[in-house]
Design a protein around this motif. Structure first.
Motif, PDB file in Angstrom:
ATOM      1  N   UNK A  55      59.077   4.332  25.837  1.00 51.83           N
ATOM      2  CA  UNK A  55      58.310   4.278  27.331  1.00 51.83           C
ATOM      3  C   UNK A  55      56.929   3.854  27.652  1.00 51.83           C
ATOM      4  N   UNK A  79      53.972   1.099  31.624  1.00 58.83           N
ATOM      5  CA  UNK A  79      55.052   2.307  31.880  1.00 58.83           C
ATOM      6  C   UNK A  79      55.776   2.707  33.057  1.00 58.83           C
ATOM      7  N   UNK A  80      54.628   2.317  34.180  1.00 61.78           N
ATOM      8  CA  UNK A  80      55.350   2.386  35.362  1.00 61.78           C
ATOM      9  C   UNK A  80      56.468   1.279  35.715  1.00 61.78           C
ATOM     10  N   UNK A  83      59.447   2.146  33.966  1.00 61.79           N
ATOM     11  CA  UNK A  83      60.116   3.047  34.253  1.00 61.79           C
ATOM     12  C   UNK A  83      61.457   2.158  35.770  1.00 61.79           C
ATOM     13  N   UNK A  84      60.587   1.183  36.379  1.00 58.29           N
ATOM     14  CA  UNK A  84      61.462   0.878  37.459  1.00 58.29           C
ATOM     15  C   UNK A  84      62.399  -0.080  37.127  1.00 58.29           C
ATOM     16  N   UNK A 109      58.554   9.897  44.453  1.00 57.59           N
ATOM     17  CA  UNK A 109      59.648   9.178  43.794  1.00 57.59           C
ATOM     18  C   UNK A 109      61.445   8.563  44.284  1.00 57.59           C
ATOM     19  N   UNK A 113      60.493   4.936  44.203  1.00 59.33           N
ATOM     20  CA  UNK A 113      61.710   3.824  43.086  1.00 59.33           C
ATOM     21  C   UNK A 113      63.223   3.547  43.463  1.00 59.33           C
ATOM     22  N   UNK A 163      66.227   9.685  40.134  1.00 57.47           N
ATOM     23  CA  UNK A 163      65.648   8.019  39.641  1.00 57.47           C
ATOM     24  C   UNK A 163      66.540   7.316  38.728  1.00 57.47           C
TER      25      UNK A 163
ATOM     26  N   UNK B 395      53.383  10.550  35.251  1.00 62.63           N
ATOM     27  CA  UNK B 395      53.984  10.423  36.389  1.00 62.63           C
ATOM     28  C   UNK B 395      54.604   8.421  36.754  1.00 62.63           C
ATOM     29  N   UNK B 396      53.092   7.805  35.955  1.00 63.10           N
ATOM     30  CA  UNK B 396      53.664   6.500  35.433  1.00 63.10           C
ATOM     31  C   UNK B 396      54.707   5.958  34.419  1.00 63.10           C
ATOM     32  N   UNK B 397      54.945   7.160  34.419  1.00 62.49           N
ATOM     33  CA  UNK B 397      56.606   6.678  33.416  1.00 62.49           C
ATOM     34  C   UNK B 397      57.745   7.184  34.681  1.00 62.49           C
ATOM     35  N   UNK B 398      57.232   7.952  35.583  1.00 65.73           N
ATOM     36  CA  UNK B 398      58.786   7.900  36.636  1.00 65.73           C
ATOM     37  C   UNK B 398      58.639   6.831  37.528  1.00 65.73           C
ATOM     38  N   UNK B 399      57.706   5.532  37.223  1.00 63.37           N
ATOM     39  CA  UNK B 399      57.808   5.041  38.255  1.00 63.37           C
ATOM     40  C   UNK B 399      56.666   4.488  39.259  1.00 63.37           C
ATOM     41  N   UNK B 400      55.509   5.624  39.352  1.00 61.35           N
ATOM     42  CA  UNK B 400      54.309   5.340  40.128  1.00 61.35           C
ATOM     43  C   UNK B 400      53.354   4.778  39.621  1.00 61.35           C
ATOM     44  N   UNK B 401      52.833   3.806  39.853  1.00 59.17           N
ATOM     45  CA  UNK B 401      52.248   2.817  40.009  1.00 59.17           C
ATOM     46  C   UNK B 401      50.417   3.494  39.622  1.00 59.17           C
TER      47      UNK B 401
END
Ligand SMILES: Nc1ncnc2c1ncn2[C@@H]1O[C@H](COP(=O)(O)OP(=O)(O)OP(=O)(O)O)[C@@H](O)[C@H]1O
Ligand SMILES: [Mg+2]
Lengths: 255, 441
Positions: A55, A79-80, A83-84, A109, A113, A163, B395-401
Motif C-alpha cells: 500500500x 499511497x493515494x 489507491x487510485x 471518497x 475517487x 471504492x 486516509x491516503x490509502x483510500x485515495x485522498x491526496x
C-alpha cells in the motif's frame, strides 16, 4: 492472463528513528484477478508489513526488489496514487480519526475517487452501508472512534465495497468478528472475487473461507519475511491441525 | 502618530467623548463615566506583550461620512457578499430568525425581533439602550473597573457601538440570534460594548460575528462583553472572529453565572489577525456551569495569547475550559487557562490540544488549577503534536491526496467544539480551514 500483482525479491525494512530493521527478506508472489491468495504465518513473520508495503506506507522502505501492479512498477508511488490505480488495504488495526464523521468521509471518497455525483453520493453510501449492517445513524459517528473490533472490520469491508478496487488486500478481516459477521465478510469476499478482483487475504484461521470455492484458493506460508511454502486449500487444514512449528520442521524451513 | 504626547491624546479623547455625548444624547452618568475613565487612562497599568505604547492607537477623528443603513439591502456590497458567503440570507429564510446587523448606532431589526420584543426580548444598540434604560447604570462596567488597565480605561472613555441584550425572566428564545458588527464610522475607535442580561430561567443563544475586512480603518479592536446570567438561565454565546491581517484584538469578557445557570461561550478565531490577547473571566455561583471553548487557527504571524479564568465560587459549581489550536506558518499561540475552586464540591477541567502544521509555528500551554478547598475535583490535560503518520496514511490509502487528508484531519480536530454552531456557519468555518491548510502546505 495479466498479473494483477507481481512481487519479486522484495526486501523491506522498517525505520524507527535512526535504526532500520529488515523484515521482508526476499519475497516473491504473483496473483491474478479472480484469485484468492491466502497469506498465513506465525505472529511477527511479516504479513502486515507485506500488506503495508504494497500500500506504500512511508515507514516501510523497500531495500530491494519490486512490486508491480498490472505490470507497472509501483515502488515509488504514494499511497493515494496506489489507491487510485485500484489497490485497497483493509487494515488489521484501522486508525481512529477523531472528529471526522463517517458519512462526510465516505461521501468524499466516492465523490473524489469514484467520481460519483454529489447528489447521488449520500444514497449510494447509505445503501452499501446497510449491506454490511450499518444503519444510517451509525454513519454520523467519527471514523472508527469507539468502534468494537467487529465493527471496525465491517467498516473496512464497506470502504472496499465503495471504492471498488482491483486488488483487495485484507489483513485479518476475521479477527474480532463474531460468527455472523464472519459469514457476512466471507460472502462479501466471494462477491469481490466473483467480480474479478484479486484478493490477498491475511488470516490465521480457515473459517473466513466458508463461502469461498475451494478451488480458487491458493495458500502461502510466511516465515521470517519470506514465503516458505505454497499450496492449495488443504494447507489451511494442515496448519490448523499441526501448527506452524511442525510444518516448518517437516519441510526443513527452519534452516 | 507614535509621537503623540499625553496632552495630544487627552485632547483627542476629550474630543471623542464630546462627539459621542452629543451624537448619542447620552445621560449624564455615562459622560461622567467616560471622563473618569479618561483620567485613569493615563495612570492605569499597562501590560501587553505586543502593544507597547497604547498611545499609538489613540487616533484622530476623520471626517468621512457613511450612508445610513436601514436594512440588509443598504449594506455595502462587500459586506453583503460576506453575509451571503456566511449563508446569513439562508439562515433567515430557513428559521425566520433574528438577524440584527449592527452599524455603529442603529440595529437593523427584522420581523422576528419585533415579534419577540413583545414577549420580552430586548436587543438594542448600546447607545439607544444607555439612553432608554436608566437601570443600565448598574450593569455598565459592573464587572470591570476602568482603572484596572489602560485598555479597559480607553475602552470605557471612547466605547461606541455594541448591543444590549435583555431576556425577560422565563423567556426561552428557540432560535439563535445573529449579530454582526459592521463598524463603519472611521471617526471612532473600535470599541463596542456588549451587555447580556439574561434574567432567571431565561434561555438564549447569541451568535456574534465580528468581521469586516474592507471597512476596518483601525488596527486595534477593543470590545468588551459583560454577561449577567440569572439563576437557572441558560445562555450560549458563540463568537466568530475573522480579522484582517493588520488588526490587533483585545476582547475583554466577563460573566457572572447564577445559581444552577449555564453559560457556554465558544469562540472561533479564523482570521489571521496581527495579535489577539485576552483573558476572559467567569464567576460561577452555586450549582452553575461555565464552559469556555476556543478554536484558534494560527496563520502567518498571528500572535495569540489566550487566558481564561473560571472562578468556581459557589458550592457544586462546575467549569470546563477547552481549547483547540491549529498552528501554521510562523504563528505563535499561548494558552493559559485557569480554574480556581473556592467552594466545596466543585469540579473543573482544562483541556488544551494543539495541532502543529509548520515547523516554524510555536505553541505554549500553561494550564492552571488553583484550589482553596479540599473537596473539589480539578484536572487538566494537554496535548501538542503533529498530525499522526498512521492517521494520514489510513486516509491516503483510500485515495485522498496528502492535502485532502490533512484538511479532513484538521477539520475533525476542531469539529467537537462546533456542536453549538449552526450548520451554515460550520460549513463556512470548514471552508476557511480548508483554505488555510492548503495555503499552509
Ligand atoms: N513500525 C514497526 N516498528 C518496529 N518493528 C516493527 C514495526 N512494524 C513491524 N515490526 C516488526 O516486524 C515484524 C513483523 O511484524 P508484522 O506486523 O508484519 O507481523 P505479522 O506477521 O503481521 O504478525 P501478526 O500475525 O501478529 O499480525 C515484527 O517483529 C514486528 O515487531
Ligand atoms: Mg499482522
Amino acid at each position: 492472463m495479466n498479473n494483477i500483482l507481481l512481487i519479486r525479491n522484495l526486501h523491506v525494512a522498517v525505520e524507527n528513528g535512526n535504526s532500520k530493521k529488515e523484515i521482508i527478506k526476499g519475497l516473491n508472489l504473483e496473483g491474478h484477478g479472480g484469485e484468492i491468495h491466502l497469506v498465513m504465518g506465525p505472529n511477527g513473520s511479516g504479513k502486515s508489513t507485506l500488506a503495508l508495503s504494497i500500500m506504500g506506507h512511508p515507514r516501510y522502505g523497500i531495500l530491494d526488489g519490486e512490486i508491480k501492479f498490472e505490470n507497472e512498477k509501483i515502488n515509488h508511488l504514494s499511497p493515494d496514487e496506489r489507491a487510485k490505480r485500484g489497490i485497497f488495504l483493509a487494515f488489521q488495526h484501522p486508525e481512529e480519526v477523531e472528529g471526522v464523521r463517517i458519512i462526510d468521509y465516505l461521501r468524499m471518497l466516492v465523490e473524489k475517487v469514484r467520481k460519483i455525483d454529489r447528489k447521488e453520493s449520500y444514497d449510494f453510501v447509505v445503501a452499501r452501508a446497510k449491506e454490511v449492517w450499518f444503519r444510517e445513524e451509525d454513519l454520523n459517528r467519527y471514523i472508527n472512534v469507539g468502534f468494537s473490533g467487529g465493527e471496525r472490520k465491517r467498516f473496512e469491508i464497506l470502504q472496499a465495497m465503495l471504492l471498488d478496487p482491483k486488488l483487495v488486500i485484507l489483513d485479518e478481516p476475521d479477527s474480532g468478528a463474531d460468527v455472523d459477521s464472519l459469514s457476512l465478510i466471507s460472502l462479501k469476499l466471494r462477491e469481490m472475487r466473483e467480480s474479478g478482483k484479486g484478493i490477498l487475504l491475511i488470516t490465521h484461521y480457515g473459517r473466513i473461507l466458508q463461502h469461498i470455492e475451494k478451488k480458487r484458493i491458493k495458500v502461502h506460508i510466511m516465515r521470517d519475511g519470506k514465503i516458505v511454502m505454497s499450496g492449495g486449500e488443504e494447507l489451511v487444514d494442515r496448519i490448523e491441525k499441526e501448527g506452524f512449528a511442525k510444518i516448518f520442521e517437516e519441510c526443513g524451513c527452519n534452516e | 502618530m507614535s509621537d503623540l504626547t499625553n496632552q495630544d491624546a487627552k485632547a483627542i479623547i476629550e474630543n471623542q467623548i464630546e462627539t459621542l455625548k452629543k451624537r448619542n444624547k447620552e445621560p449624564e452618568w455615562m459622560t461622567k463615566l467616560r471622563y473618569k475613565a479618561m483620567k485613569t487612562f493615563f495612570e492605569a497599568p499597562h501590560n501587553d506583550p505586543i502593544i507597547k505604547n497604547p498611545l499609538k492607537f489613540v487616533v484622530k477623528s476623520t471626517e468621512e461620512v457613511y450612508p445610513e443603513i436601514k436594512s440588509l439591502d443598504d449594506l455595502p456590497p462587500e459586506m453583503r457578499s460576506l453575509l451571503d458567503r456566511l449563508g446569513i440570507a439562508e439562515v433567515e429564510k430557513k428559521y425566520v430568525a433574528g438577524i440584527a446587523v449592527q452599524s455603529d448606532t442603529s440595529i437593523v431589526l427584522n420581523e422576528f425581533l419585533k415579534t419577540w420584543r413583545e414577549k420580552g426580548l430586548i436587543m438594542e444598540s448600546m447607545e439607544d439602550a444607555v439612553r432608554k434604560y436608566p437601570a443600565l447604570k448598574d450593569k455598565f462596567m459592573g464587572l470591570f473597573n476602568p482603572a484596572e488597565s489602560k485598555l479597559a480605561a480607553y475602552h470605557t472613555a471612547v466605547w461606541n457601538g455594541g448591543v444590549f441584550l435583555h431576556v425577560k425572566s422565563g423567556l426561552k428564545v428557540p432560535v439563535p440570534m445573529h449579530l454582526f458588527f459592521l463598524i463603519q464610522n472611521s471617526a471612532m475607535a473600535q470599541a463596542p460594548h456588549i451587555i447580556i442580561d439574561a434574567e432567571p430561567q431565561s434561555e438564549i443563544h447569541l451568535i456574534e460575528g465580528c468581521t469586516s475586512p474592507v471597512l476596518v480603518r483601525h488596527s486595534l479592536h477593543l470590545d468588551m462583553t459583560e454577561a449577567y446570567i440569572g439563576n437557572d438561565a441558560r445562555v450560549k454565546l458563540s463568537v466568530l472572529q475573522n480579522w484582517p491581517e493588520y488588526v490587533h484584538t483585545r476582547p475583554m469578557t466577563r460573566a457572572v453565572v447564577g445559581k444552577n445557570a449555564e453559560f457556554i461561550n465558544t469562540t472561533v478565531g479564523l482570521g489571521t489577525g496581527k495579535s489577539n490577547v485576552s483573558n476572559p473571566k467567569y464567576f460561577v455561583q452555586d450549582g452553575g456551569y461555565a464552559e469556555l471553548n476556543s478554536i484558534i487557527l494560527g496563520q502567518k504571524d498571528f500572535y495569540v495569547d489566550l487566558g481564561g479564568e473560571i472562578h468556581l465560587q459557589g458550592a457544586k459549581s462546575h467549569g470546563l475550559n477547552v481549547s483547540k489550536s491549529v498552528i501554521m506558518d510562523r504563528s505563535h499561540v499561548i494558552t493559559r487557562s485557569v480554574i480556581q475552586a473556592n467552594a466545596p464540591k466543585t469540579k473543573g477541567h482544562i483541556s488544551c490540544d494543539a495541532l502543529i502544521l509548520s515547523p516554524k509555528a510555536n505553541m505554549e500551554t500553561y494550564p492552571g488549577l488553583i484550589s482553596s478547598v479540599d473537596d473539589s475535583e480539578l484536572s487538566h490535560e494537554a496535548a501538542i503534536g503533529k498530525i499522526k503518520e498512521e492517521e494520514l496514511f489510513y486516509l491516503m490509502s483510500r485515495g485522498l491526496k496528502e492535502e485532502e487528508a490533512t484538511q479532513l484531519i484538521v477539520k475533525g480536530f476542531v469539529d467537537p467544539l462546533l456542536k453549538d454552531i449552526p450548520t451554515e456557519f460550520v460549513i463556512e468555518i470548514r471552508k476557511i480551514i480548508e483554505l488555510a491548510v492548503s495555503g499552509g502546505m
